[in-house]
Every structure is written in C-alpha cells, then in structure tokens.
Motif scaffolding. Structure first.
Motif, PDB file in Angstrom:
ATOM      1  N   GLY A 119       0.844  -1.093  -0.080  1.00 40.22           N
ATOM      2  CA  GLY A 119       0.261   0.120   0.317  1.00 40.22           C
ATOM      3  C   GLY A 119       1.066   1.395  -0.098  1.00 40.22           C
ATOM      4  O   GLY A 119       1.734   1.361  -0.418  1.00 40.22           O
ATOM      5  N   ALA A 120       0.151   2.427   0.627  1.00 36.73           N
ATOM      6  CA  ALA A 120       1.595   3.314   0.362  1.00 36.73           C
ATOM      7  C   ALA A 120       2.005   3.509   1.483  1.00 36.73           C
ATOM      8  O   ALA A 120       2.041   3.004   2.311  1.00 36.73           O
ATOM      9  CB  ALA A 120       0.038   4.180   0.657  1.00 36.73           C
ATOM     10  N   PRO A 121       3.059   4.094   1.082  1.00 36.59           N
ATOM     11  CA  PRO A 121       4.309   4.034   2.296  1.00 36.59           C
ATOM     12  C   PRO A 121       3.856   5.192   3.157  1.00 36.59           C
ATOM     13  O   PRO A 121       3.407   5.804   2.797  1.00 36.59           O
ATOM     14  CB  PRO A 121       5.614   4.603   0.758  1.00 36.59           C
ATOM     15  N   PRO A 122       4.994   4.945   4.248  1.00 38.80           N
ATOM     16  CA  PRO A 122       4.647   5.274   5.460  1.00 38.80           C
ATOM     17  C   PRO A 122       5.317   7.366   4.998  1.00 38.80           C
ATOM     18  O   PRO A 122       6.615   7.678   4.478  1.00 38.80           O
ATOM     19  CB  PRO A 122       5.946   5.439   7.044  1.00 38.80           C
ATOM     20  N   THR A 123       4.508   8.064   5.271  1.00 39.03           N
ATOM     21  CA  THR A 123       4.967   9.729   4.405  1.00 39.03           C
ATOM     22  C   THR A 123       5.504  10.571   5.897  1.00 39.03           C
ATOM     23  O   THR A 123       6.331  11.548   5.839  1.00 39.03           O
ATOM     24  CB  THR A 123       3.713  10.344   4.245  1.00 39.03           C
TER      25      THR A 123
ATOM     26  N   ARG B 279      12.383 -12.482  11.570  1.00 36.27           N
ATOM     27  CA  ARG B 279      11.834 -13.333  10.710  1.00 36.27           C
ATOM     28  C   ARG B 279      10.754 -14.421  11.033  1.00 36.27           C
ATOM     29  O   ARG B 279       9.772 -13.991  11.583  1.00 36.27           O
ATOM     30  CB  ARG B 279      12.791 -14.309  12.013  1.00 36.27           C
ATOM     31  N   ALA B 280      10.924 -15.100   9.650  1.00 30.55           N
ATOM     32  CA  ALA B 280       9.443 -15.625   9.934  1.00 30.55           C
ATOM     33  C   ALA B 280       8.617 -16.246  10.797  1.00 30.55           C
ATOM     34  O   ALA B 280       7.741 -15.779  11.118  1.00 30.55           O
ATOM     35  CB  ALA B 280      10.021 -16.581   9.030  1.00 30.55           C
ATOM     36  N   HIS B 281      10.014 -16.512  12.198  1.00 29.61           N
ATOM     37  CA  HIS B 281       9.038 -17.577  13.159  1.00 29.61           C
ATOM     38  C   HIS B 281       9.589 -16.594  13.972  1.00 29.61           C
ATOM     39  O   HIS B 281       9.425 -16.611  15.772  1.00 29.61           O
ATOM     40  CB  HIS B 281       9.358 -18.425  13.630  1.00 29.61           C
ATOM     41  N   GLY B 282       9.902 -15.823  13.896  1.00 27.69           N
ATOM     42  CA  GLY B 282      10.791 -14.618  15.589  1.00 27.69           C
ATOM     43  C   GLY B 282       8.768 -13.409  15.453  1.00 27.69           C
ATOM     44  O   GLY B 282       8.162 -13.589  15.450  1.00 27.69           O
ATOM     45  N   GLY B 283       9.630 -12.936  17.116  1.00 32.56           N
ATOM     46  CA  GLY B 283       8.396 -12.213  18.151  1.00 32.56           C
ATOM     47  C   GLY B 283       8.358 -10.781  17.500  1.00 32.56           C
ATOM     48  O   GLY B 283       9.191 -10.456  16.322  1.00 32.56           O
ATOM     49  N   GLU B 284       7.724 -10.275  17.323  1.00 31.31           N
ATOM     50  CA  GLU B 284       7.565  -8.386  17.394  1.00 31.31           C
ATOM     51  C   GLU B 284       8.454  -7.773  17.941  1.00 31.31           C
ATOM     52  O   GLU B 284       8.526  -8.397  19.137  1.00 31.31           O
ATOM     53  CB  GLU B 284       5.697  -7.931  17.313  1.00 31.31           C
ATOM     54  N   THR B 285       8.907  -6.613  17.521  1.00 35.65           N
ATOM     55  CA  THR B 285       9.399  -5.775  18.433  1.00 35.65           C
ATOM     56  C   THR B 285       9.020  -3.920  18.250  1.00 35.65           C
ATOM     57  O   THR B 285       9.147  -4.185  17.022  1.00 35.65           O
ATOM     58  CB  THR B 285      11.195  -6.267  18.745  1.00 35.65           C
ATOM     59  N   GLN B 286       9.106  -3.590  19.108  1.00 39.70           N
ATOM     60  CA  GLN B 286       8.410  -2.499  19.325  1.00 39.70           C
ATOM     61  C   GLN B 286      10.018  -1.105  18.525  1.00 39.70           C
ATOM     62  O   GLN B 286      10.995  -0.948  18.775  1.00 39.70           O
ATOM     63  CB  GLN B 286       7.451  -1.716  20.155  1.00 39.70           C
ATOM     64  N   VAL B 287       9.308  -0.776  17.195  1.00 40.60           N
ATOM     65  CA  VAL B 287      10.046   0.460  16.799  1.00 40.60           C
ATOM     66  C   VAL B 287       9.822   1.748  16.238  1.00 40.60           C
ATOM     67  O   VAL B 287       8.403   2.652  16.320  1.00 40.60           O
ATOM     68  CB  VAL B 287      11.133  -0.172  15.594  1.00 40.60           C
ATOM     69  N   ARG B 288      10.954   2.649  16.185  1.00 42.66           N
ATOM     70  CA  ARG B 288      10.640   3.963  15.200  1.00 42.66           C
ATOM     71  C   ARG B 288      11.077   3.790  14.237  1.00 42.66           C
ATOM     72  O   ARG B 288      12.325   3.891  14.263  1.00 42.66           O
ATOM     73  CB  ARG B 288      10.973   5.362  16.196  1.00 42.66           C
ATOM     74  N   ALA B 289      10.388   4.203  12.885  1.00 44.77           N
ATOM     75  CA  ALA B 289      10.461   3.908  11.536  1.00 44.77           C
ATOM     76  C   ALA B 289      10.596   5.199  10.887  1.00 44.77           C
ATOM     77  O   ALA B 289       9.194   5.839  10.661  1.00 44.77           O
ATOM     78  CB  ALA B 289       9.864   2.460  11.189  1.00 44.77           C
ATOM     79  N   GLU B 290      11.301   5.460   9.600  1.00 41.65           N
ATOM     80  CA  GLU B 290      10.741   6.372   9.045  1.00 41.65           C
ATOM     81  C   GLU B 290      11.282   5.673   7.742  1.00 41.65           C
ATOM     82  O   GLU B 290      12.692   5.092   7.522  1.00 41.65           O
ATOM     83  CB  GLU B 290      11.581   7.989   9.611  1.00 41.65           C
ATOM     84  N   VAL B 291      11.205   7.201   6.039  1.00 43.87           N
ATOM     85  CA  VAL B 291      11.589   6.247   5.051  1.00 43.87           C
ATOM     86  C   VAL B 291      12.205   8.012   4.627  1.00 43.87           C
ATOM     87  O   VAL B 291      11.790   8.611   4.765  1.00 43.87           O
ATOM     88  CB  VAL B 291      10.555   6.306   3.828  1.00 43.87           C
ATOM     89  N   ALA B 292      13.383   7.070   4.647  1.00 41.23           N
ATOM     90  CA  ALA B 292      14.633   8.564   4.301  1.00 41.23           C
ATOM     91  C   ALA B 292      15.790   7.688   3.402  1.00 41.23           C
ATOM     92  O   ALA B 292      15.796   6.898   2.966  1.00 41.23           O
ATOM     93  CB  ALA B 292      15.310   8.468   5.558  1.00 41.23           C
TER      94      ALA B 292
ATOM     95  N   ASP C 260       2.129  -2.134  11.162  1.00 40.90           N
ATOM     96  CA  ASP C 260       0.886  -1.822  12.160  1.00 40.90           C
ATOM     97  C   ASP C 260      -0.545  -2.093  12.740  1.00 40.90           C
ATOM     98  O   ASP C 260      -1.394  -2.395  11.943  1.00 40.90           O
ATOM     99  CB  ASP C 260       0.393  -0.306  11.719  1.00 40.90           C
ATOM    100  N   GLY C 261      -0.375  -2.567  13.706  1.00 39.85           N
ATOM    101  CA  GLY C 261      -0.582  -3.773  14.122  1.00 39.85           C
ATOM    102  C   GLY C 261      -1.038  -5.039  14.093  1.00 39.85           C
ATOM    103  O   GLY C 261       0.054  -5.082  13.625  1.00 39.85           O
ATOM    104  N   THR C 262      -2.151  -4.974  13.305  1.00 45.20           N
ATOM    105  CA  THR C 262      -2.091  -6.330  12.412  1.00 45.20           C
ATOM    106  C   THR C 262      -1.778  -6.132  11.076  1.00 45.20           C
ATOM    107  O   THR C 262      -1.869  -7.456  10.454  1.00 45.20           O
ATOM    108  CB  THR C 262      -3.147  -7.886  12.334  1.00 45.20           C
TER     109      THR C 262
END
Length: 364
Positions: free
Chosen positions: A291-295, A305-318, A343-345
């Motif tokens: 879908g639309a990339p983060p702005t 990884r395919a069978h790994g858990g989630e971790t909280q991050v701060r992300a940006e496109v630059a 973003d959630g699920t």
C-alpha cells in the motif's frame, strides 16, 4: 481463479475452499526443481515429482482442472542464484520471500492474468482486507501461531488486489486443517509439512553452498583481530551463529562466542560475546510497500525472521531507505535478512537489511 497447489495439505484445502465458495478454480503445480524427476527426501521438499502427483490427485478429488507449469529456470535465476550470491557476499537471505516476490506473485501471477484468471489463491496463512475505496491491506492471519504474513511482506498493492488466502481468516489448528482435508477425501491429509529450504532437500545449507562456491580457507578472529581458528568458507556462517565455530579453546571468560561479522572480501569471520550482538538500529534497502509508504516517522512493530516475535520500533523512510530504531536492543540481526513493518495486524511493508548499529564497538 488460479490455485497454486504445492502438493501439500494447506494448498489443497485452500483450493477446495475457493471452489466451494463458488469460484471457478483451476489448479496449477509449479515445477521449480532443476531435477523434476527427483524424489522427496524425508519431509523437506515441495517441488518433487511426488508433490506434483499429490497435487494432481487433490485437484481430481476437488473436481477442478489441473496443470503443471515449468518455472524452474525462472526459479533458478531469481531465487537459487540470488540465494547463493547473497551468502557469497556475506549476507543472510530468505529465499521464501524472494520466491513469493519473484515467482508466486510475479511470474505466476503475470501468467495467470495474461491467461484471463483474475486472482491467485495459495495456502498461506494471512488475510487481505478490501477498504471502501477499493484498495487492499495485508493483515496477519486470525491465528497468530500460524501467521505467514512475514514472507508475504514483499507484495505490493497491485499484487494484493489479485491474491486470495482462504486459510487466513479461520481460527483452526493444523490438526483441524488435516481433519478437514480428510473429510474432503484429500489423500494429503496426513502428509508431513515441508521444512527448511525447498531446493536444499537434505537440509544441509553449508554443504549446498560449498558445492556451489568451493572451499576457501580463511581466519576466524576475535574483536581485537586475534586469530582464533580457521574456516573453509565465510559463506558457511551467519551473524548470531553459535554452533559450528570449531574453535580450539574457550573465551577467556568461559562464555560462548557468537558470529558478529562476516567479511567476504577478507574471507574472515569475527566472533565475540553475546552482548556484542545487541542491535539498536538498522538501515534497510529496496523497500516494498503493501500500500502507501509511510510519509512521516512513526511508531510500529517489526518482525525480523519468519518465526520471530514483534519488537517496538520507530521507523521512517529517508532517501529511499527504511531506517529503524529499536525501543530495546535486539539480537540475531544479519544483513540480507528481511525486516517487515507492522501497524497493529496490518503489514506496512518490508525491506532488506543492509547495515546495523550496535550498542558496542562491534561492526554492523
């Protein structure tokens, strides 16, 4: 609709559900093996002659037309050769993502659309949601334990518009999927799942790479550059690896050593303590957006990884790259791996890790 049938239970049930829902379904098995006459080793393969026969029998029971499409050359070029080249460059690729990107939802989908099919159906556990404006989103499967959205994070919105995952929105265990297959009379109901990398039937990745790249002796170093031992090819290691280092003596503190860095140019492998693996940030290239990339910079979760858990991050496109900072340090992050942003699920997109920042002086 075209149903991709690997010869396994998931894709067979997915095709059956699609047909039962009223879709005009045609089954297709992708012949991807360089040696299609080969037979399965244990439960590892998914593109052998046996799998083709299993898929055909399932299609017959479902009552749908069935074909075998030979995409072996495309698979070799886009998946197998890419896999070898990435390891040769000191990176750790995920061939399943590359197969979904280049084969199942590119080569296969393009051919399907050209022949007049409107979608490709697979047995992946994920869901596609259509929004009021007609755009689509990729979400995790209803059952988080079986979710496969990580390996689908390479799909763009155009591909999602022609993708269907009939297993993704049901809270059913694998045992229940097998029971459903048995009720439907599908002989694959008790067939073992495929594991590991489909084109390495015996599961020996290092042996496969050695046959392709040969043996090249190099040094195993500690963080100070002291030589601790030798190896027979830097491609046989990945960042975070602990086993198989074959060092003659323990670390001064008696703690295990892990692979920290791989340099294919010098043909060296650097090892050190577990804490030197702590990654605080990363830079990822070749992003693909579902879908639309983060702005703007934002808070998300990431899966590494395919069978790994989630971790909280701060992300940006630059500058066309995805840049991520972790809320807490993470380990086992290697260049070449995919990072998938959520973003959630909802799957926001994915990118290939190019470099990492660590909390110690270890190189990333």
């Amino acid at each position: 609709m075209l149903a991709a049938m690997s010869g396994g239970v998931d894709s067979a049930v997915a095709a059956a559900r699609a047909a039962e829902a009223g879709h005009d379904v045609t089954g297709v098995h992708l012949a991807l093996s360089e040696n299609p006459k080969s037979f399965r080793t244990g439960a590892r393969g998914c593109c052998t002659v046996e799998d083709s026969h299993d898929a055909r029998r399932a299609a017959d029971v479902i009552g749908i037309p069935f074909y075998v499409w030979d995409l072996a050359e495309r698979f070799r070029e886009d998946v197998v050769e890419d896999f070898v080249a990435e390891y040769e460059a000191g990176r750790t690729p995920n061939p399943c993502l590359r197969c979904n990107e280049k084969i199942k939802f590119a080569a296969l989908l393009d051919k399907a659309l050209a022949l007049g099919f409107d979608a490709v159906c697979t047995g992946h556990y994920a869901t596609v949601t259509e929004l009021p404006d007609g755009t689509r989103e990729l979400h995790r499967a209803s059952d988080a334990a079986k979710d496969q959205s990580y390996v689908l994070g390479v799909l763009d919105d155009c591909q999602l518009a022609h993708a269907m995952f009939p297993l993704g929105d049901t809270l059913t265990t694998k045992g229940e999927i097998r029971a459903e297959a048995e009720r439907r009379g599908l002989a694959v109901a008790e067939k073992p799942d495929s594991h590991d990398i489909c084109f390495i039937a015996d599961g020996d990745t290092r042996g496969f790479l050695e046959r392709r790249l040969g043996r090249t002796e190099g040094a195993i170093l500690d963080e100070s550059g002291e030589r601790l031992g030798t190896h027979e090819g830097a491609y046989g290691f990945t960042v975070g690896q602990r086993k198989g280092l074959r060092l003659g003596h323990p670390a001064p503190d008696g703690k295990p050593r892990y692979v920290l860095d791989i340099s294919p140019v010098e043909n060296t492998v650097t090892v050190g303590p577990a804490e030197a693996l702590d990654v605080t940030a990363l830079r990822a290239i070749r992003p693909r957006w579902c879908g639309a990339p983060p702005t703007a910079p934002g808070t998300y979760t990431a899966q590494l990884r395919a069978h790994g858990g989630e971790t909280q991050v701060r992300a940006e496109v630059a500058e066309g790259e995805l840049r991520i900072e972790f809320a807490e340090p993470v380990r086992g992050v290697a260049p070449g791996q995919a990072v998938v942003l959520y973003d959630g699920t909802r799957v926001v997109g994915s990118a290939t890790i190019a470099a990492t920042d660590r909390s110690t002086a270890a190189a990333g």
